[in-house]
Design an enzyme around this catalytic site. Structure first.
Site, PDB file in Angstrom:
ATOM      1  N   TYR A   1      -9.742   5.040   6.816  1.00 28.01           N
ATOM      2  CA  TYR A   1     -10.033   5.730   8.323  1.00 28.01           C
ATOM      3  C   TYR A   1     -11.400   6.477   8.183  1.00 28.01           C
ATOM      4  O   TYR A   1     -11.480   7.902   7.574  1.00 28.01           O
ATOM      5  CB  TYR A   1      -8.668   6.462   9.014  1.00 28.01           C
TER       6      TYR A   1
ATOM      7  N   PRO B   1      -4.394   0.009  18.170  1.00 25.17           N
ATOM      8  CA  PRO B   1      -4.826  -0.512  17.086  1.00 25.17           C
ATOM      9  C   PRO B   1      -4.389   1.542  16.075  1.00 25.17           C
ATOM     10  O   PRO B   1      -4.383   0.451  14.266  1.00 25.17           O
ATOM     11  CB  PRO B   1      -5.729  -0.910  15.885  1.00 25.17           C
TER      12      PRO B   1
ATOM     13  N   TYR C   1       3.733   6.755   9.688  1.00 25.15           N
ATOM     14  CA  TYR C   1       2.374   5.471   9.829  1.00 25.15           C
ATOM     15  C   TYR C   1       3.962   4.300   8.605  1.00 25.15           C
ATOM     16  O   TYR C   1       3.543   3.001   9.551  1.00 25.15           O
ATOM     17  CB  TYR C   1       1.586   6.185   8.686  1.00 25.15           C
TER      18      TYR C   1
ATOM     19  N   LYS D   1       0.338  -0.053  14.848  1.00 31.40           N
ATOM     20  CA  LYS D   1       2.251  -0.119  15.484  1.00 31.40           C
ATOM     21  C   LYS D   1       1.909  -1.202  16.333  1.00 31.40           C
ATOM     22  O   LYS D   1       3.626  -1.486  16.620  1.00 31.40           O
ATOM     23  CB  LYS D   1       2.796   1.373  15.975  1.00 31.40           C
TER      24      LYS D   1
ATOM     25  N   HIS E   1       1.179  -0.888   0.343  1.00 30.75           N
ATOM     26  CA  HIS E   1       0.349   0.031  -0.243  1.00 30.75           C
ATOM     27  C   HIS E   1       0.470   1.218  -0.031  1.00 30.75           C
ATOM     28  O   HIS E   1       1.843   1.038   0.817  1.00 30.75           O
ATOM     29  CB  HIS E   1      -1.034   0.008   1.527  1.00 30.75           C
TER      30      HIS E   1
END
Length: 389
Positions: free
Chosen positions: A200, A292, A384, A296, A72
């Site tokens: 998200y 979550p 990220y 991580k 991704h």
């Protein structure tokens, strides 16, 4: 029994550590309280940083990950019905790989079996002794018999509820914790995902996440009350609520079906210090938990293992304790940065029951700034995809 490193826990951190040490010629024994089938049935997150992928490759367990994992280049964040993309590759040159933690565990179990390294499942009543001495001992019961392992070092990779952290004297252990007033209700379904990247969602009804395990298996999450139970959420109710929280394009693309797994996970931030006591070293969830939202958990376990494996290899190959003596400090520096990022993502994307009107306006301003600022998006992307080890 005698070994060089006794590893408590057969999750990804313990298995990865065992593989890296085994390939360096260091003897290990892994103990796991649960059955192998139980370990392989645990459904966990599956977003893997490039650094963790490289470690899995180094351990000789990355072939299927590269064959089946989904690379991704970014994520999308939905707010007020609109989606905004954060381009990881364009901003940092790095990517993440979606590949289920269960599959990582399976690959590492197979890799360990291929080198003939011992692992004892259903090891009961595990206890750690003499960790301040040069020859610690680990005792357990297996197949009706009592066993003792004498070793040089003990690696505590046995999770939040394991015995290793509890083996550190209370007066020497300090913990830091934040428990969040909500949980994640997760559902796994054999349907294609709504998008090729994760979405998200910050919605007035609560957070949602559209994720995946493969091109044909999707994972969805809803923010729910911390005291709710899975039985209160039949599939139809879950799909109806998810549909309400998605933007119109995602809602049209949503393919529903019967759940093959459903669970509620509480959210907490937790760190235990120190990560070393005597010749006991903590790694992964035994030392820290992250919500979550920042993806991580597995990745922090991998960076712990990177530091600890290199330190142990340095000890046996070069007779140097420098890496072991700096392990806790190095690992915790990265842990706290990941804790901060995970807390920030959680604060920005969830609806808190105690939030005031001021709090909601600040959250909206944070999102507006993120969507308009390349610098802010770069900071998100850098964290990220994973900070350097």
């Amino acid at each position: 029994m005698k070994t060089q490193v006794a590893i408590i826990g057969s999750g990804p951190s313990g298995l990865l550590l065992g593989q890296l040490l085994g390939k360096a010629g260091i003897d290990t024994i892994i103990l796991e309280q649960k059955t192998k089938d139980y370990v392989l049935s645990r459904i966990r997150a599956g977003v893997i940083e490039q650094g963790a992928v490289a470690l899995i490759d180094e351990a000789g367990a990355g072939a299927r990950l590269h064959r089946e994992g989904l690379v991704h280049d970014g994520i999308e964040i939905a707010f007020n019905g609109l989606r905004h993309r954060v381009d990881f590759k364009g901003l940092t040159g790095r990517t993440v790989t979606v590949y289920g933690q269960t599959e990582v565990t399976r690959d590492l179990i197979d890799a360990r079996a291929s080198i003939g390294a011992p692992a004892y499942y259903e090891a009961l009543d595990v206890s750690v002794h003499d960790i301040e001495s040069a020859r610690p001992k680990v005792r357990f019961r297996g197949q009706g018999h009592a066993h003792e392992i004498e070793c040089d070092y003990v690696a505590g990779c046995d999770g939040f509820h394991g015995v290793c952290r509890r083996s550190i004297p209370e007066a020497r252990l300090r913990t830091y914790e934040r428990v969040y007033p909500f949980g994640w209700l997760g559902i796994l379904v054999d349907k294609p995902p709504v998008s090729h990247e994760l979405i998200y969602v910050n919605h007035e009804r609560g957070f949602a996440l559209c994720s995946m395990r493969s091109a044909t298996r999707s994972r969805y999450y809803l923010q729910c009350h911390v005291d709710e139970h899975v039985e209160e959420w039949p599939d139809d109710k879950f799909w109806e609520e998810l549909n309400r929280r998605l933007d119109s394009e995602a809602a049209r693309a949503l393919q529903i079906g019967p759940s093959i797994e459903k669970s509620i996970a509480p959210l907490r931030s937790f760190v235990a210090e120190p990560m070393r006591y005597g010749n006991l070293f903590l790694a992964g969830d035994a030392a820290h938990i992250v919500p979550p939202t920042g993806a991580k958990g597995l990745n922090l376990a991998a960076s712990d293992v990177a530091y600890l494996s290199s330190a142990l290899i340095e000890r046996y190959r070069g007779n140097s304790n420098t890496g072991l003596n700096s392990y806790a400090e190095r690992a915790l520096a990265r842990v706290w940065k990941a804790e901060r990022f995970s807390w920030w993502m959680t604060q920005m994307l969830h609806r808190f029951p105690e939030a005031s009107g001021f709090d909601q306006k600040i959250q909206a301003a944070e999102l507006d700034y993120l969507f308009a600022s390349k610098a802010a998006q770069t900071a998100l992307a850098e964290n990220y995809v994973g900070l350097p080890y």
